[in-house]
Enzyme design. Sequence first.
Site, mmCIF file in Angstrom:
data_model
loop_
_atom_site.group_PDB
_atom_site.id
_atom_site.type_symbol
_atom_site.label_atom_id
_atom_site.label_comp_id
_atom_site.label_asym_id
_atom_site.label_seq_id
_atom_site.Cartn_x
_atom_site.Cartn_y
_atom_site.Cartn_z
ATOM 1 N N ARG A 49 -0.957 -1.365 -6.975
ATOM 2 C CA ARG A 49 -1.141 -2.531 -6.059
ATOM 3 C C ARG A 49 -2.169 -3.425 -6.792
ATOM 4 O O ARG A 49 -1.885 -4.831 -6.644
ATOM 5 C CB ARG A 49 -1.642 -2.026 -4.586
ATOM 6 C CG ARG A 49 -2.005 -3.215 -3.697
ATOM 7 C CD ARG A 49 -2.299 -2.643 -2.388
ATOM 8 N NE ARG A 49 -3.221 -3.416 -1.283
ATOM 9 C CZ ARG A 49 -2.850 -4.386 -0.655
ATOM 10 N NH1 ARG A 49 -1.564 -4.558 -0.728
ATOM 11 N NH2 ARG A 49 -3.814 -4.966 0.050
ATOM 12 N N HIS A 98 -2.211 3.455 -5.511
ATOM 13 C CA HIS A 98 -2.956 2.383 -5.158
ATOM 14 C C HIS A 98 -3.163 1.548 -6.226
ATOM 15 O O HIS A 98 -3.386 0.177 -6.340
ATOM 16 C CB HIS A 98 -4.223 2.640 -4.238
ATOM 17 C CG HIS A 98 -4.704 1.585 -3.269
ATOM 18 N ND1 HIS A 98 -4.019 1.135 -2.382
ATOM 19 C CD2 HIS A 98 -5.778 0.735 -3.398
ATOM 20 C CE1 HIS A 98 -4.420 0.132 -1.820
ATOM 21 N NE2 HIS A 98 -5.881 -0.218 -2.669
ATOM 22 N N LYS A 144 -2.270 -2.836 7.470
ATOM 23 C CA LYS A 144 -3.605 -2.598 7.767
ATOM 24 C C LYS A 144 -3.993 -3.916 8.840
ATOM 25 O O LYS A 144 -3.634 -5.012 8.351
ATOM 26 C CB LYS A 144 -4.645 -2.713 6.652
ATOM 27 C CG LYS A 144 -5.795 -2.284 6.574
ATOM 28 C CD LYS A 144 -6.428 -2.106 5.320
ATOM 29 C CE LYS A 144 -7.960 -1.616 5.530
ATOM 30 N NZ LYS A 144 -8.573 -1.314 4.113
ATOM 31 N N HIS A 165 -4.258 -9.463 2.882
ATOM 32 C CA HIS A 165 -5.703 -9.359 3.346
ATOM 33 C C HIS A 165 -6.108 -10.401 4.279
ATOM 34 O O HIS A 165 -5.581 -11.830 4.143
ATOM 35 C CB HIS A 165 -6.456 -9.850 1.938
ATOM 36 C CG HIS A 165 -6.467 -8.627 0.956
ATOM 37 N ND1 HIS A 165 -6.704 -9.180 -0.584
ATOM 38 C CD2 HIS A 165 -6.165 -7.395 0.986
ATOM 39 C CE1 HIS A 165 -6.620 -7.993 -1.107
ATOM 40 N NE2 HIS A 165 -6.230 -6.991 -0.475
ATOM 41 N N TYR A 180 -10.059 -9.590 -7.724
ATOM 42 C CA TYR A 180 -9.385 -9.592 -8.976
ATOM 43 C C TYR A 180 -9.525 -10.543 -9.752
ATOM 44 O O TYR A 180 -9.193 -10.555 -10.986
ATOM 45 C CB TYR A 180 -7.852 -9.572 -8.394
ATOM 46 C CG TYR A 180 -7.373 -8.295 -7.511
ATOM 47 C CD1 TYR A 180 -7.388 -7.166 -7.712
ATOM 48 C CD2 TYR A 180 -7.187 -8.745 -6.235
ATOM 49 C CE1 TYR A 180 -6.964 -6.221 -7.160
ATOM 50 C CE2 TYR A 180 -7.017 -7.433 -5.294
ATOM 51 C CZ TYR A 180 -6.731 -6.191 -5.784
ATOM 52 O OH TYR A 180 -6.396 -5.284 -4.903
ATOM 53 N N ARG A 224 0.862 -1.038 -0.050
ATOM 54 C CA ARG A 224 0.023 0.081 -0.097
ATOM 55 C C ARG A 224 1.040 1.041 0.056
ATOM 56 O O ARG A 224 2.177 1.074 0.278
ATOM 57 C CB ARG A 224 -1.207 -0.025 1.314
ATOM 58 C CG ARG A 224 -1.944 -1.044 1.317
ATOM 59 C CD ARG A 224 -2.646 -0.992 2.500
ATOM 60 N NE ARG A 224 -3.650 -2.060 2.858
ATOM 61 C CZ ARG A 224 -3.292 -3.419 3.136
ATOM 62 N NH1 ARG A 224 -2.307 -3.632 3.725
ATOM 63 N NH2 ARG A 224 -4.313 -4.393 3.263
#
Length: 325
Positions: free
Chosen positions: A275, A272, A166, A298, A307, A141
Amino acid sequence: MLQETHPPKKLLDQLRDKIRLKHYSLATERQYTHWVKRFILFHGKRHPKDMGSVEVEDFLTHLAVQGQVSASTQNQALSALLFLYREVLEQDLPWLQEVVRAKRPARLPVVLTQTEVAAILERMQGMHGLMARLLYGTGMRLMEVVRLRVKDVDFERAEVLVRDGKGGKDRITMLPRKLAAPLQEHLAWRRRLFEDDAAKGMANFFLPDALERKYPNASTEWGWQYIFPSGSYSVDPRSGAERRHHMDEKLLQRAMKKAVLAADIAKPATPHTLRHSFATHLLQSGYDIRTIQELLGHADVATTMIYTHVLNQGGRGVLSPLDQL
């Protein structure tokens, strides 16, 4: 002898103290303070403890209707108010659970082709170019790249340790071989800058409270320095200390925008987007979805699955009957 009494802290100061106690970022502190202040002003400077679900919903409705804010912005305001009531006022009231969050529209991420990525990166040089290549080459990120420290890069193992990503989690991603030499060259320059700062007594840097207690002598060590530093010293708004912080992420965002325009790409690409492109291009190369999930950090594979939808060209990859005529 009379004991000295201190007046109670103002509500916003109590809010800041609680945010810092929980080690939230400075950006979160600013956002939460902003929304609580707006909430109070919207209701004629009434104290939040004298208000409830009706006032919260009226404020959120005002943001959506008159302010025309996005669903994510509306939810950010709600998160700030929930934090205020739960953590500062310590009111875990039933209506807190009943306030409905705005539903964010489901949108597919913007993804660049490899040709488009190459065109953009060709137009980004220097520190900004190196950071953009790291974004695309590692899947990090924006703020994860901006906050990289020297000790986070392992050239021998070709790894990058992403700290406090995150959700407060650490993870490991790859270091692209193409970036090893340029990054080492950049670090040689960064070391000289560090030594100049040290000679001036300005080599100390920001560490979160927990790390500062755990590593009391780390504040001037080379390994803990930011890889991508600011061009000047600045005053830390929390501690008041003057030091060299990491680069402002807005500078990279602007450099990327200029490169996208120069490459004549119509897509609304941001840092972003690199990414998103990293994940999509790995899927196109046949890599496993679970592997990509770990590289991206994630928590749920369902997030990574977005994706796979991007890969389906046209209507889920179905060949149009018009093309079969």
